[in-house]
Design a protein around this motif. Structure first.
Motif, short mmCIF file in Angstrom:
data_model
loop_
_atom_site.label_atom_id
_atom_site.label_comp_id
_atom_site.label_asym_id
_atom_site.label_seq_id
_atom_site.Cartn_x
_atom_site.Cartn_y
_atom_site.Cartn_z
N THR A 92 0.75 -1.24 -0.26
CA THR A 92 0.14 -0.03 -0.34
C THR A 92 0.16 1.01 0.54
O THR A 92 1.37 1.89 1.20
CB THR A 92 -0.70 0.06 0.94
N THR A 94 2.69 4.68 -0.77
CA THR A 94 1.57 6.06 -0.67
C THR A 94 1.81 6.62 -2.06
O THR A 94 2.67 6.27 -3.34
CB THR A 94 2.49 7.27 0.16
N GLN A 95 1.31 7.96 -2.71
CA GLN A 95 1.49 7.79 -4.55
C GLN A 95 2.43 8.47 -4.44
O GLN A 95 3.07 8.12 -5.85
CB GLN A 95 0.45 9.50 -4.53
N GLU A 96 3.36 9.34 -4.01
CA GLU A 96 4.95 9.15 -4.43
C GLU A 96 5.54 7.98 -4.36
O GLU A 96 6.53 7.93 -4.94
CB GLU A 96 5.42 10.29 -3.11
N GLN A 97 5.23 6.84 -4.16
CA GLN A 97 6.11 5.40 -4.04
C GLN A 97 5.42 4.37 -4.88
O GLN A 97 5.99 3.46 -5.15
CB GLN A 97 5.74 5.14 -2.61
N LYS A 98 4.40 5.15 -5.59
CA LYS A 98 4.10 3.99 -6.59
C LYS A 98 4.58 3.90 -7.73
O LYS A 98 5.21 2.34 -8.20
CB LYS A 98 2.61 4.74 -7.39
N SER A 115 -3.99 -5.18 -8.62
CA SER A 115 -4.48 -3.46 -8.19
C SER A 115 -5.90 -3.11 -8.29
O SER A 115 -6.49 -3.53 -8.58
CB SER A 115 -3.51 -3.21 -9.48
N LEU A 117 -7.04 0.86 -5.82
CA LEU A 117 -6.49 2.68 -5.75
C LEU A 117 -5.72 2.81 -5.28
O LEU A 117 -4.71 2.96 -5.04
CB LEU A 117 -7.33 2.79 -5.63
N LYS A 118 -5.40 1.78 -3.74
CA LYS A 118 -4.64 1.78 -3.00
C LYS A 118 -3.39 1.08 -2.23
O LYS A 118 -2.39 0.86 -2.23
CB LYS A 118 -5.85 1.91 -1.11
#
Length: 161
Positions: A92, A94-98, A115, A117-118
């Protein structure tokens, strides 16, 4: 010492229970066990990983050979062999870690198998050290859960020539 034992058995009801009982009856833990059919659906191969002194594991191997449904036992401890296992990891980030999670999966030759959204669910196949290395790198990114298969192993063929 850690031993990987390959046991060829008749694919019959109760065989797994008898093999596992042999280990527990002697006070030895099975770290992992994987079982699957061979080319012949009447025969399965069990790959068992355990720890113990060489002479104790040798006794276990002899006892395994005495079980009626056991066809062949091979301790791969001193045999050149290939081994693999698989892990599926639900991360899970963060947006920055995707993007970093996807980059790491690519580096480790993994693939995204699901996958949302989270979360990403990533499959990695390899030897134990590869899987451990990947898990260490993604733990800070939010490992929600993971499951591992048991180890499977096969002896290498000797080169002739």
């Amino acid at each position: 010492m850690r031993h990987t034992i390959s046991v060829q058995v008749e694919n019959k009801f109760g065989v797994l229970s008898r093999v596992a009982g042999l280990f527990s009856g002697r006070g030895y833990n099975i770290e992992s066990i994987s079982v699957g059919e061979t080319l012949d659906p009447k025969i399965s191969v069990m790959t068992i990983v355990t720890r113990g002194e060489n002479q104790i594991v040798e006794q276990i191997n002899k006892q395994l050979n005495k079980l009626i449904d056991v066809i062949k036992v091979q301790d791969l401890f001193d045999v050149d062999h290939v081994e693999r296992e698989m892990v599926m990891i639900k991360i899970t980030p963060t947006q920055e870690q995707k993007a970093e999670v996807l980059r790491l999966a690519e580096i480790f030759r993994g693939r995204v198998v699901d996958s949302s959204l989270k979360t990403y669910t990533i499959e990695i196949t390899g030897d134990e050290s590869k899987i451990e290395a990947f898990l260490e790198l993604v733990k800070p990114m939010g490992v929600k859960e993971f499951v591992r298969s048991g180890k499977i192993a096969i002896a290498r063929e000797r080169s002739r020539g």
